[in-house]
Write a protein that holds these residues in place. Structure first.
Motif, short mmCIF file in Angstrom:
data_model
loop_
_atom_site.label_atom_id
_atom_site.label_comp_id
_atom_site.label_asym_id
_atom_site.label_seq_id
_atom_site.Cartn_x
_atom_site.Cartn_y
_atom_site.Cartn_z
N VAL A 1 0.84 -1.04 0.06
CA VAL A 1 -0.06 -0.03 -0.12
C VAL A 1 1.04 1.15 0.10
O VAL A 1 1.38 1.71 1.12
CB VAL A 1 -0.88 0.11 1.13
CG1 VAL A 1 -1.77 1.23 1.23
CG2 VAL A 1 -1.80 -1.32 1.25
N PRO A 2 1.17 1.66 -1.15
CA PRO A 2 2.19 2.92 -1.04
C PRO A 2 1.52 4.30 -0.58
O PRO A 2 0.53 4.36 -0.71
CB PRO A 2 2.28 2.88 -2.67
CG PRO A 2 1.17 2.53 -3.34
CD PRO A 2 0.63 1.35 -2.28
N TYR A 3 2.60 5.07 -0.07
CA TYR A 3 2.28 6.36 0.38
C TYR A 3 1.83 7.36 -0.83
O TYR A 3 2.35 7.12 -1.74
CB TYR A 3 3.16 7.15 1.21
CG TYR A 3 3.29 6.33 2.60
CD1 TYR A 3 2.46 6.26 3.58
CD2 TYR A 3 4.66 5.60 2.84
CE1 TYR A 3 2.75 5.67 4.55
CE2 TYR A 3 5.05 4.88 4.01
CZ TYR A 3 3.75 4.92 4.87
OH TYR A 3 4.05 4.47 6.16
N GLU B 1 2.58 9.21 4.87
CA GLU B 1 3.55 8.94 5.85
C GLU B 1 3.48 9.73 6.91
O GLU B 1 3.97 9.27 7.93
CB GLU B 1 5.03 9.19 5.17
CG GLU B 1 6.03 8.22 5.79
CD GLU B 1 7.26 8.03 5.09
OE1 GLU B 1 8.26 7.28 5.53
OE2 GLU B 1 7.42 8.55 3.93
N LYS B 2 2.76 10.98 7.11
CA LYS B 2 2.65 11.52 8.38
C LYS B 2 1.54 11.27 9.00
O LYS B 2 1.35 11.74 10.11
CB LYS B 2 2.38 13.17 7.61
CG LYS B 2 3.60 13.62 7.04
CD LYS B 2 3.07 14.94 6.49
CE LYS B 2 4.49 15.80 5.63
NZ LYS B 2 4.13 16.89 4.88
N GLY B 3 0.72 10.29 8.46
CA GLY B 3 -0.36 9.60 9.46
C GLY B 3 -1.57 10.02 9.24
O GLY B 3 -2.64 9.85 9.64
N THR B 4 -1.77 11.00 8.06
CA THR B 4 -3.10 11.70 7.64
C THR B 4 -3.49 10.55 6.45
O THR B 4 -2.81 10.08 5.37
CB THR B 4 -3.01 13.07 7.16
OG1 THR B 4 -2.02 13.30 6.13
CG2 THR B 4 -2.86 14.07 8.57
N TRP B 5 -4.93 10.50 6.29
CA TRP B 5 -5.28 9.50 5.14
C TRP B 5 -6.43 10.40 4.54
O TRP B 5 -7.38 11.24 5.19
CB TRP B 5 -5.97 8.48 5.88
CG TRP B 5 -5.11 7.52 6.41
CD1 TRP B 5 -4.45 7.65 7.41
CD2 TRP B 5 -4.75 6.17 5.91
NE1 TRP B 5 -3.66 6.49 7.93
CE2 TRP B 5 -3.85 5.61 6.85
CE3 TRP B 5 -5.17 5.43 4.82
CZ2 TRP B 5 -3.32 4.20 6.47
CZ3 TRP B 5 -4.78 4.14 4.47
CH2 TRP B 5 -3.78 3.57 5.49
N LYS C 1 -7.03 11.34 10.60
CA LYS C 1 -5.80 10.96 11.11
C LYS C 1 -6.03 9.53 11.51
O LYS C 1 -6.88 8.90 12.24
CB LYS C 1 -5.88 11.80 12.51
CG LYS C 1 -4.30 11.46 13.06
CD LYS C 1 -3.42 12.43 12.35
CE LYS C 1 -2.15 12.36 13.30
NZ LYS C 1 -0.83 12.57 12.37
N GLY C 2 -4.76 8.96 11.01
CA GLY C 2 -4.78 7.41 11.23
C GLY C 2 -4.22 7.10 12.67
O GLY C 2 -3.56 7.97 13.13
N LYS C 3 -4.61 6.00 13.12
CA LYS C 3 -4.03 5.40 14.57
C LYS C 3 -3.13 4.09 14.46
O LYS C 3 -3.23 3.32 13.27
CB LYS C 3 -5.13 4.98 15.24
CG LYS C 3 -6.07 6.08 15.74
CD LYS C 3 -7.31 5.58 16.55
CE LYS C 3 -8.28 6.72 16.96
NZ LYS C 3 -9.18 6.31 17.80
N VAL D 1 -8.00 3.36 10.23
CA VAL D 1 -8.46 4.55 10.16
C VAL D 1 -9.85 4.84 10.29
O VAL D 1 -10.70 4.20 9.69
CB VAL D 1 -8.19 4.43 8.25
CG1 VAL D 1 -8.52 5.75 7.64
CG2 VAL D 1 -6.69 4.07 8.01
N PRO D 2 -9.99 5.65 11.36
CA PRO D 2 -11.56 5.75 11.71
C PRO D 2 -12.01 6.91 10.72
O PRO D 2 -11.59 7.97 10.53
CB PRO D 2 -11.17 6.37 13.24
CG PRO D 2 -9.98 6.99 13.18
CD PRO D 2 -9.04 6.30 11.95
#
Length: 172
Positions: A65-67, A107-111, A139-141, A167-168
């Motif tokens: 799953v690429p960024y 990569e920063k954790g945002t989706w 924001k991912g967890k 990913v909520p």
């Protein structure tokens, strides 16, 4: 007489081979079994259909799953989400309907969460941004490792969990 015996033996062998291959094919689990989940959120019935791949020792984020690229959020056909009534996703309106569900991990954790108007797509190969019905950012967890991809729906929305990420997505 000998030819008849040879023919019958060959026929019996072919039938046995065919039957045994069919039986063994039924014992194998699919690489990415298809699954679905349904629940009522904010007065709307939400159904998510997806292919559930396994980690199988692979690097998921930044690997398969690429960024910063659109991902189908599952395996095989694009994940689909159906909502029976208009809902608010992360505070933005999404009309009732069936959508392809895509994500873009960072990569920063945002989706980036995408609801696409074309629900019948194979993967993300034909995805076009012009078909987006809605885009939001979440924001991912980080979570404990989970081998298979799953979706869950609860009173606050839905989430995608796989490998070590969740990913909520808020729904009201």
């Amino acid at each position: 007489m000998r030819r008849t015996f040879q023919f019958k033996a060959a026929l019996l062998f072919a039938v046995t081979l065919f039957v045994s291959s069919m039986v063994s094919a039924q014992d194998k689990k699919p690489a990415s079994p298809h699954d679905s989940t349904t629940a009522v959120v904010a007065g709307s019935t939400i159904k998510i259909k997806y292919g559930s791949p396994y980690v199988k020792g692979r690097k998921v984020l930044g690997g398969i799953v690429p960024y910063d690229k659109v991902w189908r959020a599952g395996a095989d056909s694009a994940t689909s989400i159906t909502t029976s009534k208009a809902i608010k996703v992360e505070g933005k309106s999404l009309p009732a309907g069936r959508y392809a569900f895509f994500v873009i991990p960072s990569e920063k954790g945002t989706w980036t969460i995408i609801f696409d108007k074309n629900p019948k797509q194979w993967g993300a190969y034909t995805y076009k941004e012009s078909n987006d019905q809605l885009r939001v950012t979440v924001k991912g967890k980080t979570i404990p490792k989970q081998e298979s991809l799953t979706y869950a729906i609860d009173k606050g929305g839905f989430n995608l969990k796989w490998d070590t990420f969740e990913v909520p997505v808020s729904v009201k």
